[in-house]
Design a protein around this motif. Sequence first.
Motif, PDB file in Angstrom:
ATOM      1  N   GLU A 199      45.326   5.866 -26.003  1.00  8.03           N
ATOM      2  CA  GLU A 199      45.675   7.256 -26.282  1.00  8.03           C
ATOM      3  C   GLU A 199      44.666   7.930 -27.198  1.00  8.03           C
ATOM      4  OE1 GLU A 199      49.623   9.808 -27.707  1.00  8.03           O
ATOM      5  OE2 GLU A 199      49.586   7.622 -27.877  1.00  8.03           O
ATOM      6  N   ASP A 200      44.043   7.165 -28.098  1.00  9.89           N
ATOM      7  CA  ASP A 200      43.061   7.760 -29.009  1.00  9.89           C
ATOM      8  C   ASP A 200      41.698   7.956 -28.359  1.00  9.89           C
ATOM      9  OD1 ASP A 200      42.062   5.188 -28.848  1.00  9.89           O
ATOM     10  OD2 ASP A 200      42.468   4.661 -30.936  1.00  9.89           O
ATOM     11  N   GLY A 201      41.563   7.548 -27.081  1.00  4.84           N
ATOM     12  CA  GLY A 201      40.317   7.762 -26.352  1.00  4.84           C
ATOM     13  C   GLY A 201      39.246   6.724 -26.589  1.00  4.84           C
ATOM     14  N   CYS A 202      39.521   5.727 -27.429  1.00  8.20           N
ATOM     15  CA  CYS A 202      38.512   4.700 -27.699  1.00  8.20           C
ATOM     16  C   CYS A 202      38.241   3.882 -26.436  1.00  8.20           C
ATOM     17  CB  CYS A 202      38.976   3.774 -28.817  1.00  8.20           C
ATOM     18  SG  CYS A 202      38.980   4.555 -30.439  1.00  8.20           S
ATOM     19  N   PRO A 203      36.984   3.567 -26.164  1.00  4.97           N
ATOM     20  CA  PRO A 203      36.667   2.768 -24.979  1.00  4.97           C
ATOM     21  C   PRO A 203      37.324   1.393 -25.040  1.00  4.97           C
ATOM     22  CG  PRO A 203      34.683   3.788 -25.876  1.00  4.97           C
ATOM     23  CD  PRO A 203      35.768   3.993 -26.891  1.00  4.97           C
ATOM     24  N   THR A 204      37.732   0.899 -23.897  1.00  9.30           N
ATOM     25  CA  THR A 204      38.255  -0.458 -23.799  1.00  9.30           C
ATOM     26  C   THR A 204      37.114  -1.448 -24.001  1.00  9.30           C
ATOM     27  OG1 THR A 204      39.981   0.249 -22.274  1.00  9.30           O
ATOM     28  CG2 THR A 204      39.437  -2.095 -22.287  1.00  9.30           C
ATOM     29  N   ASP A 205      37.383  -2.499 -24.749  1.00 12.82           N
ATOM     30  CA  ASP A 205      36.369  -3.513 -25.032  1.00 12.82           C
ATOM     31  C   ASP A 205      36.376  -4.551 -23.910  1.00 12.82           C
ATOM     32  OD1 ASP A 205      34.604  -5.333 -26.027  1.00 12.82           O
ATOM     33  OD2 ASP A 205      35.800  -5.896 -27.776  1.00 12.82           O
ATOM     34  N   PHE A 206      35.505  -4.346 -22.923  1.00 17.34           N
ATOM     35  CA  PHE A 206      35.379  -5.303 -21.827  1.00 17.34           C
ATOM     36  C   PHE A 206      34.324  -6.369 -22.124  1.00 17.34           C
ATOM     37  CE2 PHE A 206      36.953  -1.527 -19.444  1.00 17.34           C
ATOM     38  CZ  PHE A 206      38.074  -2.104 -18.863  1.00 17.34           C
ATOM     39  N   ALA A 207      33.602  -6.238 -23.242  1.00 14.55           N
ATOM     40  CA  ALA A 207      32.473  -7.121 -23.531  1.00 14.55           C
ATOM     41  C   ALA A 207      32.939  -8.553 -23.750  1.00 14.55           C
ATOM     42  CB  ALA A 207      31.722  -6.626 -24.760  1.00 14.55           C
ATOM     43  N   ASP A 208      32.131  -9.476 -23.279  1.00 16.99           N
ATOM     44  CA  ASP A 208      32.412 -10.896 -23.442  1.00 16.99           C
ATOM     45  C   ASP A 208      31.104 -11.628 -23.174  1.00 16.99           C
ATOM     46  OD1 ASP A 208      33.097 -13.662 -22.723  1.00 16.99           O
ATOM     47  OD2 ASP A 208      35.163 -12.993 -22.873  1.00 16.99           O
ATOM     48  N   ALA A 209      30.810 -12.614 -23.994  1.00 20.64           N
ATOM     49  CA  ALA A 209      29.547 -13.338 -23.820  1.00 20.64           C
ATOM     50  C   ALA A 209      29.447 -13.980 -22.443  1.00 20.64           C
ATOM     51  CB  ALA A 209      29.410 -14.402 -24.914  1.00 20.64           C
ATOM     52  N   ASP A 210      30.597 -14.356 -21.874  1.00 23.37           N
ATOM     53  CA  ASP A 210      30.598 -15.014 -20.569  1.00 23.37           C
ATOM     54  C   ASP A 210      31.018 -14.082 -19.443  1.00 23.37           C
ATOM     55  OD1 ASP A 210      29.944 -17.470 -21.793  1.00 23.37           O
ATOM     56  OD2 ASP A 210      32.054 -17.822 -22.279  1.00 23.37           O
ATOM     57  N   ALA A 211      31.093 -12.780 -19.702  1.00 25.59           N
ATOM     58  CA  ALA A 211      31.681 -11.848 -18.737  1.00 25.59           C
ATOM     59  C   ALA A 211      30.989 -11.879 -17.384  1.00 25.59           C
ATOM     60  CB  ALA A 211      31.656 -10.428 -19.304  1.00 25.59           C
ATOM     61  N   MET A 212      29.671 -12.008 -17.366  1.00 25.60           N
ATOM     62  CA  MET A 212      28.926 -11.928 -16.116  1.00 25.60           C
ATOM     63  C   MET A 212      28.510 -13.288 -15.572  1.00 25.60           C
ATOM     64  SD  MET A 212      28.795  -8.819 -15.034  1.00 25.60           S
ATOM     65  CE  MET A 212      30.397  -8.352 -15.694  1.00 25.60           C
ATOM     66  N   THR A 213      29.047 -14.369 -16.144  1.00 25.11           N
ATOM     67  CA  THR A 213      28.758 -15.693 -15.597  1.00 25.11           C
ATOM     68  C   THR A 213      29.573 -15.914 -14.327  1.00 25.11           C
ATOM     69  OG1 THR A 213      30.474 -16.735 -16.949  1.00 25.11           O
ATOM     70  CG2 THR A 213      28.250 -16.635 -17.867  1.00 25.11           C
ATOM     71  N   ARG A 214      29.042 -16.743 -13.422  1.00 28.49           N
ATOM     72  CA  ARG A 214      29.708 -16.997 -12.145  1.00 28.49           C
ATOM     73  C   ARG A 214      29.838 -18.499 -11.911  1.00 28.49           C
ATOM     74  NH1 ARG A 214      26.108 -13.674  -7.959  1.00 28.49           N
ATOM     75  NH2 ARG A 214      24.470 -14.811  -9.068  1.00 28.49           N
ATOM     76  N   LEU A 215      30.815 -18.870 -11.096  1.00 26.44           N
ATOM     77  CA  LEU A 215      30.976 -20.281 -10.754  1.00 26.44           C
ATOM     78  C   LEU A 215      29.768 -20.791  -9.979  1.00 26.44           C
ATOM     79  CD1 LEU A 215      34.749 -20.315  -9.675  1.00 26.44           C
ATOM     80  CD2 LEU A 215      33.763 -21.149 -11.822  1.00 26.44           C
ATOM     81  N   ASP A 216      29.167 -19.918  -9.182  1.00 24.32           N
ATOM     82  CA  ASP A 216      27.974 -20.274  -8.417  1.00 24.32           C
ATOM     83  C   ASP A 216      26.836 -19.336  -8.811  1.00 24.32           C
ATOM     84  OD1 ASP A 216      26.003 -20.901  -6.628  1.00 24.32           O
ATOM     85  OD2 ASP A 216      27.080 -20.208  -4.842  1.00 24.32           O
ATOM     86  N   PRO A 217      25.984 -19.755  -9.751  1.00 26.91           N
ATOM     87  CA  PRO A 217      24.894 -18.885 -10.201  1.00 26.91           C
ATOM     88  C   PRO A 217      23.634 -18.991  -9.347  1.00 26.91           C
ATOM     89  CG  PRO A 217      24.932 -20.864 -11.529  1.00 26.91           C
ATOM     90  CD  PRO A 217      26.056 -21.006 -10.529  1.00 26.91           C
ATOM     91  N   SER A 218      23.711 -19.693  -8.229  1.00 26.66           N
ATOM     92  CA  SER A 218      22.523 -19.891  -7.400  1.00 26.66           C
ATOM     93  C   SER A 218      22.064 -18.577  -6.773  1.00 26.66           C
ATOM     94  CB  SER A 218      22.807 -20.921  -6.305  1.00 26.66           C
ATOM     95  OG  SER A 218      23.808 -20.452  -5.421  1.00 26.66           O
ATOM     96  N   ASP A 219      20.876 -18.597  -6.205  1.00 25.68           N
ATOM     97  CA  ASP A 219      20.260 -17.422  -5.601  1.00 25.68           C
ATOM     98  C   ASP A 219      21.199 -16.802  -4.560  1.00 25.68           C
ATOM     99  OD1 ASP A 219      18.652 -15.538  -4.373  1.00 25.68           O
ATOM    100  OD2 ASP A 219      16.873 -16.822  -4.363  1.00 25.68           O
ATOM    101  N   ASP A 220      21.498 -15.515  -4.722  1.00 23.07           N
ATOM    102  CA  ASP A 220      22.401 -14.842  -3.782  1.00 23.07           C
ATOM    103  C   ASP A 220      21.827 -14.785  -2.374  1.00 23.07           C
ATOM    104  OD1 ASP A 220      24.394 -14.348  -5.656  1.00 23.07           O
ATOM    105  OD2 ASP A 220      23.432 -12.511  -6.344  1.00 23.07           O
ATOM    106  N   ALA A 221      20.509 -14.837  -2.255  1.00 23.02           N
ATOM    107  CA  ALA A 221      19.893 -14.816  -0.928  1.00 23.02           C
ATOM    108  C   ALA A 221      20.334 -16.024  -0.103  1.00 23.02           C
ATOM    109  CB  ALA A 221      18.373 -14.780  -1.055  1.00 23.02           C
ATOM    110  N   LEU A 222      20.556 -17.158  -0.760  1.00 24.09           N
ATOM    111  CA  LEU A 222      21.032 -18.347  -0.050  1.00 24.09           C
ATOM    112  C   LEU A 222      22.458 -18.139   0.452  1.00 24.09           C
ATOM    113  CD1 LEU A 222      19.687 -21.113  -2.470  1.00 24.09           C
ATOM    114  CD2 LEU A 222      18.687 -20.360  -0.303  1.00 24.09           C
ATOM    115  N   PHE A 223      23.292 -17.530  -0.379  1.00 22.72           N
ATOM    116  CA  PHE A 223      24.683 -17.286   0.003  1.00 22.72           C
ATOM    117  C   PHE A 223      24.762 -16.332   1.193  1.00 22.72           C
ATOM    118  CE2 PHE A 223      28.780 -15.094  -0.397  1.00 22.72           C
ATOM    119  CZ  PHE A 223      29.646 -16.174  -0.523  1.00 22.72           C
ATOM    120  N   HIS A 224      23.862 -15.348   1.227  1.00 20.06           N
ATOM    121  CA  HIS A 224      23.894 -14.330   2.281  1.00 20.06           C
ATOM    122  C   HIS A 224      22.945 -14.648   3.433  1.00 20.06           C
ATOM    123  CE1 HIS A 224      26.482 -11.422   0.205  1.00 20.06           C
ATOM    124  NE2 HIS A 224      25.876 -11.792  -0.905  1.00 20.06           N
ATOM    125  N   GLU A 225      22.386 -15.843   3.438  1.00 20.32           N
ATOM    126  CA  GLU A 225      21.430 -16.204   4.480  1.00 20.32           C
ATOM    127  C   GLU A 225      22.068 -16.175   5.867  1.00 20.32           C
ATOM    128  OE1 GLU A 225      18.004 -19.633   5.095  1.00 20.32           O
ATOM    129  OE2 GLU A 225      19.810 -20.093   3.926  1.00 20.32           O
TER     130      GLU A 225
END
Length: 403
Positions: free
Chosen positions: A183-209
């Motif tokens: 209600e006070d308009g403050c941004p939600t804190d979505f930050a996290d040191a692990d926020a953008m880590t993935r179970l499969d960090p391998s090259d996306d080109a391989l996944f979409h091959e």
Amino acid sequence: MSTINEGSYASIQFSLAWRSAEATHEERFLARKANLWRDIFPPGFKDLLMGLGAGEGVRASYAPGRGLPGREASRVVELPRRAFRGRSPSGRDITPRAGRFYPLGFFEGLPGVYPQDARPGRVLRADESLLRVDMGHPFAWRTLDVTAQVLEVRDKTSDTGGRISCWMEELCDGGPGLQARCEDGCPTDFADADAMTRLDPSDDALFHETPRLVNHVDSGAAQVLREAAMRRVRPGTRVLDLMAGWRTHLDPCAGIHVTGLGMNAQELAANPLLAERVVHDLNKSPLLPFPDASFDAVVCTLSIEYLIRPLEVVAECARVLAPGGELVIGFSDRWFPTKVPALWMDLHPFERLGWVLDLLLRDGRFEGLWTFSDRNRWRPADDPHIRQTFTGDPVFVAGGRRA
């Protein structure tokens, strides 16, 4: 023509419109089989429905505290930090953050709350020793406009028990409201040191091959995505389909010039709506290979969840959009779990809408922000998942206009 009465069932498309400080919002929910004799409707709404036939509709507005529980000071409590006992679906320990919602069962010591309680509670303050938690309904202090469109009316042949539905709760509980800031308009804190880590960090080109020429949502959800995008995309304009595949959720008869940017050349080649095709990995380089102001709209459907540098990609969308151009981002609740960041899996679907809005707000070059959701449709009878669930895939869309 049959009309609604105490002895009828009705299929009703409910729509809820509301505003936050940062955006306008619409939530759509299908009441598949409303029982006018047994079910509970918003105050005064049943009387408005009586006598209506298919194709007719009504609207009513509800002030805060009318139709849903209002604001109560006793619902805001303070707890020691150690009272939080949350773990993510992936098994990670969760750090409570200001603005985020968590199941009330994650908080020990709340009055009348058990560990299994999944109702959302919002962390208003989080420091090293103290948590301030709002246990109230996300809509406790908001004005709500409810619209109902009658789709079908059927006479009852019998009425021997069954489930009672409270349609205001069906429409408003389960997530709507979680996409707004505090209600006070403050941004939600979505930050996290692990926020953008993935179970499969391998090259996306391989996944979409290998090309995946499959539908990622049911045909009803695809139609809703198409309609939501075409509300913002003007006929005859230049459109970028970002992270495109073999299907584009746009109207093929709108006379638009569509450029597709995706990961697999075969998928792009199979997409009949694309006039131009570009293979590009946004997780390797968020920079879009187009000049400034190249497009009148950028549409990204069923893909935003795979980005590991989303703010940079949104910044590029702002760059390639002409002034007044629209950015439309849509998603559902189906994705490849090994390739989405941890944050995506930790968020409630309506919080994901808030996260997308936050990307546009942080960029600062978008105005007229909005969100849209569509839930509880029937799953098409020919869908391959019809034996698992009769409910169609939900749709969530957010967007804004380039200033």
